[in-house]
Structures are given as C-alpha cells and as structure tokens.
Scaffold this motif. Structure first.
Motif, short mmCIF file in Angstrom:
data_model
loop_
_atom_site.label_atom_id
_atom_site.label_comp_id
_atom_site.label_asym_id
_atom_site.label_seq_id
_atom_site.Cartn_x
_atom_site.Cartn_y
_atom_site.Cartn_z
N ASP A 1 0.83 -1.22 0.00
CA ASP A 1 0.00 0.00 0.00
C ASP A 1 0.86 1.27 0.00
N TYR B 1 12.21 2.97 -0.73
CA TYR B 1 11.60 1.63 -0.75
C TYR B 1 10.31 1.65 -1.57
N ARG C 1 11.17 9.51 11.37
CA ARG C 1 11.68 8.97 10.10
C ARG C 1 11.51 10.06 9.02
#
Ligand code: NAD
Ligand code: DAU
Length: 338
Positions: A128, A153, A276
């Motif tokens: 997702d 990623y 992050r």
C-alpha cells in the motif's frame, strides 16, 4: 502420485514467504514449492526447518537479479509468487541501491524469465506504500489511486509495479499485482515495529517511537495475507490489481501501549525518538474488490491475532535469540553444506 504444479516463491525465506510456504504445504496439496531466495540478512532458513524435508518443497539459493540463476530455477514452473524484496523503509533511506537492484531489476529479471518459459501465472506482491500517505479524513486507498511513493523503498516497489503493468500491456503476460497493508505475525525480522517492540520489551530495552507516534497503519495478520495471495494466484484476473487490508487502523502509540500491556511491561519503556524522514502519516486500504470479486476477507481480529503473535514470540525465544546473535545465518551452510 498425481502431477504437482511447480510454483516458484521468491523471497520464501523472509517473513511473509515463510508463512506462505507453510500455508501452501499444509493447505494446497496440488503444488510443489520452489523457494528461491538470496538469503540476505532478512532470509532465515531456521524458520523453515520443520518443512525442509517435505517432498513438495525445494530450496534454491539465488539472487532474483541474476538472469542465469532465475532462468534455471523457473524452468518447468507453472507460476510465480514474487515476494523477494528489500523491504525495510529505514534501510532504504540509508542506501537506495540494493532496493533498486532487487525490487526493480529483480522484478524485470523474473518477468523476462517468465516470458521465456511461458509461465501461466504471476503475482507481484506489492504494498500500500506505493499510494503514498493519507490525511486523517481521506478515503482509504483504492486500486485506482495515483502512485505517490514517499520513500526509496516505496518508489522502488512502485517502479516494479509499473514494469509488471507494462509486461501485461506489451506482452500479454498473465500477471497480477497485490498491494497489502502492514503484516504482523510469527517469523518477522525484529527491525520492524512489532517484533522489535516484543524483542526489546523482553530485554527491558527502550521501545523507539518515531516522532509523535500518531502515525496510523492498517494491520493485517500474515496468515490472512497469505490466504489472500493464494486466492489471487488461483482466481485473480490477469492485468488486475487487488488491494489487501486488515480493516484495522490504529495509531502507533496506541499499538505500542496495547502490546506492552499484553507482554506485562511498563509504558516507561517507550522512548520518543527523531522522526523517520518523509514518514507517511496514515495508510488505510479499501479491500472491497478482492472481497466482492474473489470472496476473500480477513479471518483474524486484531486483538486476538496480536495476542497470538505475542504468545508466539514468547514461546519461541530461541528463534529471536538466533536472529539477534546472527546464528541463523550459519544454518544454510550447516544444512546445505556450502
Ligand atoms: P522480508 O524482508 O522479511 O523478506 C524478504 C526476503 O527476500 C528475504 O528472505 C530475503 O533474503 C529475500 N531477498 C532479498 N533480496 C533478494 C534477492 N536479490 N534475490 C532473492 N531473494 C532476495 O520481507 P517480507 O516482509 O516478507 O515482505 C515480502 C514482500 O511483501 C516484499 O515484496 C514486500 O515489499 C511485500 N510487503 C510486505 C509487507 C509487510 O508488512 N511485511 C506488506 C506489504 C507488502
Ligand atoms: O504498509 C506496508 C509496509 O509495511 C510494507 O510494504 C513494508 O515492507 C513494511 O516494512 C511496513 O512498512 P512500515 O514502515 O509501515 O513498517 P515498520 O514496521 O518499519 O513501521 C511501522 C510504523 O512504526 C511506522 O509508522 C514507523 C513506526 N516505527 C517503526 C520502527 C521500526 C517506530 O515508531 N519505531 C520503530 O522502531
């Protein structure tokens, strides 16, 4: 003995691959599984020790970006479930190169081999995260959402998805894409939030929570995901995309507190750390297509499956110990004698 269909599962020594292979060997007697895996840090054959002598299982060590190795492994197969990937967002922020190589070049290599050997079925196990992030009141991701990946990623996974689509349009290959939310369950490498939390909590080490901890994920028990993959593999429509979600949106901080309660450890272990970079705020999945068209829905409730997961890690502390010590990396040489 009847003829078995050979299927190649790439990345079968990783978290989802291990659970998928055990499910196939247990519940899908018509298949012989070839597990093709490079055994990176995330590949763990200890997790498959109980099935390694099953006559319907074969392990091949190999890199999905290596054309010759892939062609050799794929020959004679009926279909592919392509899971092999670099999968951890934080690692992709430190170095995107292995993500591009495995997730994009590796996918191209598998697709080319599939074309060459005329395979009948291919499932691209995507995520997702390719859709980017949702705001609090946005509707859930549907299959027609734009791709707006925010990490190296997810960009590499989106690139792979587009390549898969192009092979359907250009070569009419029977390929299908699935996009799944966050999985949890046994055999997950303790760099991901839930196994990291359990492993740290058991050692009374701090639990790092990124930023304000108000990010939302939609959690899916890994066995439900694996059943969805087999449903798509057997009944999905080539050229289509199927979202797979758990209908379990929860804020990270709430999840962490719930798990600590279940393990019997104090909230004082929670340590707020730097966020992050590019951290996606919220994911949520609309799975109505796979439900309405293929009849799949999750069987496990979050509360029950979380307890089951915690119980598994508590009972299998030797598995965690072998991962933390690095012993699991010796297993291939010991068993397969390289
Ligand atoms: P994982 O990191 O636990 O396992 C990845 C596996 O791929 C490992 O066994 C590793 O050795 C293998 N691998 C890595 N590079 C390889 C290469 N070049 N050649 C051959 N094998 C290689 O990942 P996972 O959590 O099991 O995820 C599996 C797939 O599902 C990935 O494609 C991931 O993007 C996708 N996915 C994961 C989640 C999740 O929550 N874990 C959710 C949605 C989608
Ligand atoms: O949504 C599907 C994706 O789920 C998969 O495509 C990825 O392969 C998988 O790793 C996972 O990605 P996330 O980044 O969502 O998972 P992770 O377990 O790394 O983090 C979950 C959330 O917890 C996320 O908001 C970041 C946060 N987090 C994570 C770690 C490791 C923390 O707060 N502290 C941590 O130490």
């Amino acid at each position: 003995m009847k003829d078995l269909k050979k299927i190649l599962v790439t990345g079968g020594a990783g978290f989802i691959g291990v659970n998928l292979i055990k499910l196939i060997l247990r519940d899908y007697p018509d298949y012989h599984v070839i597990n093709f895996d490079a055994l990176t840090y995330a590949g763990n054959l200890v997790s498959l020790a109980d099935v390694e002598n099953n006559p319907r299982y074969t392990f091949i060590k190999g890199d999905v970006a290596n054309r010759e190795a892939v062609n050799n492994a794929i020959e004679g197969c009926w279909g592919v479930l392509h899971l092999a990937a670099e999968s951890h967002v934080d690692r992709s922020i430190l170095d995107a190169a292995p993500f591009l190589n495995t997730n994009v070049i590796g996918t191209m290599t598998i697709l080319d081999a599939m074309r060459k050997h005329n395979l009948k079925r291919y499932v691209q196990v995507s995520t997702d995260e390719v859709y980017g992030a949702l705001k609090p009141d946005d509707p859930e991701f549907s299959e027609t959402n734009r791709l707006l990946p925010n990490s190296p990623y997810s960009a590499s996974k989106a690139g792979a998805d587009l390549l898969v689509r192009s092979y359907f349009k250009t070569y009419d290959l029977p390929v299908i894409i699935t996009r799944c939310s966050n999985n949890y369950g046994p055999y997950q490498f303790p760099e991901k939030l839930i196994p990291l939390l359990i492993s740290n909590a058991l050692q009374d080490k701090p639990i790092p929570v990124y930023g304000d901890g108000c990010q939302i994920r939609d959690w899916l028990y890994v066995e439900d995901h694996c059943r969805a993959l087999m449903t798509v593999f057997e009944k999905g429509m080539p050229g289509e995309i199927y979202n797979i979600g758990g209908n379990n949106e929860i804020m990270n901080l709430d999840l962490v507190k719930t798990l600590l309660r279940q393990i019997g450890k104090p909230e004082s272990l929670i340590e707020s750390v730097k966020d992050r970079p590019g951290h996606d705020r919220r994911y949520a999945i609309n799975s109505s297509r796979i439900k309405n068209e293929l009849g799949w829905e999750p069987q496990y409730k979050l509360e029950d499956a979380m307890q089951k997961t915690v119980a598994w890690y508590l009972e299998n502390d030797d598995w965690i110990d072998s991962v933390i010590s690095g012993d699991y990396m010796e297993y291939y040489n010991k068993q397969y004698g390289e």
